[in-house]
Design an enzyme around this catalytic site. Sequence first.
Site: not given
Length: 510
Positions: A79, A334
């Site tokens: 990426k 999270l």
Amino acid sequence: MADERVKCVVVLGGGTAGWMTATALSRTFGRKVEITLLESDEIGIVGVGEATIPTIHWFNELIGLDEAAFLKATKASFKLGIEFVDWRRPGHRYFHPFGQYGATLPGVAFQHRWLKAQRDGLDLPLDAYSLTTQVAQANRFAKPAGEARSILSTLGYAYHFDAGLYAQHLRGLAEAAGVMRVEGKLASIEQQPETGFIEALVTERGERLAGDLFIDCSGFRALLIEGAMAAGYEDWSHWLPCDRAVAVPCARVAETTPFTRSTARSAGWQWRIPLQHRTGNGYVYGSAFISDDEAAATLLANLDGEALADPRFLRFTAGRRRRTWVGNVVAIGLSSGFLEPLESTSIHLIQSAIAKLLTLFPDRHCDPALARRFDALLAADMDNIKDFLILHYHATEGRDDPLWAHCRAMKVPGTLTDRIAYYRDSGRLVIESDELFRDASWLAVLHGQGIVARDYHPAADAIDSATNVAQLQQIAAVIARATPTLPLHDAAIAAAMESGNASMPRAAAR
């Protein structure tokens, strides 16, 4: 003197956060600290974050990751950045590259030289000065060169990978290093009545997992940090109103692009993440502006290939825990908070918390001063990322959809207001030394979202105009020449998997 060192760490939850934490702890402490991880095969992982940013190289080095094995095991691709489509306005696109703009030149920062050259008649866009952008758009890839004189030294890269396969890969590394995995669900928590410290987790099968330090990687449920320790939550949905996501993988139908794509939609944005074996897709949206059924239909209508699974829905509230370390419980992933994956920061925040925990690793008493420091550092990290995400939503034009109208008109944090003003007035990028996103990132998004610098730093006037223009023309020419010499992205992936880093082709552009 009694030995008060932490002897046993219990990690609640697997997935990316749990196995990254367990792997990092086992790599750091060896078998001096016993590490137990409790997870259940019946509880699925969120797995939204399949895209990373270049800070992942720190974690890979920490755990001694073999890149070739990692690329094979996780079906990863490289990426180079993120392409933003229709964000500034419909029909417009820009690229946020990893790496730097231009080249290192004496005097002021590069953007001031470019802004001065524009005023002196140079007609080349900002993208012409980003080798990373040009290489990504040509669907090519190369790793950065170490030699500063090479234009390849300006490149930066990260990865896309299958989050489920990544967790499996890390699990294998962690278990080989001595981490003990316990299959099961949490049934109850034993706490010391005087201090509130957790003493043990008890599974539904009655297994008792005692520990000195507990890491909460239980995801949105935050079973320890919130359920047991009542840390509290700071809601940021007034700035980041998207509170839902629907995700679905689709068949890979073309060459593997070396970048993530983010496309603005009427009620949010859609991600596209290319892997070796499939393409990951999702729509992040605000439930106040579109129904779940409409969001799923929009996503399915905008896939590259055939859907490979049924749409999967997630609910969340943007924000962070008021405290992420309470007593002997540390929240990672999270459970500590959530920022939508617009800039692929989810995995960064996991490793950022791991790095801070390793630096501040406590004894069994868990000094509250260490917890306060951890909280302050992680809060600053999330606050800076939050401002960067808000910038994308706030600086738009030509969109009348209710979500975008709301974001354009909303009052943003003063820290972001100041950053925008600094750049608009004089092209300055005011960034603290410990912030995640550096000059090139802020420059890419500020410029890409249509915030135009009216002036440049006055020190640039000390540079002869003709010399400055000639130097910038030369840099753009070197980038244009270097780009087509680099390998195609799929060929680069294959070479990297074949024999590791040594097989990666590089160009000798100077």
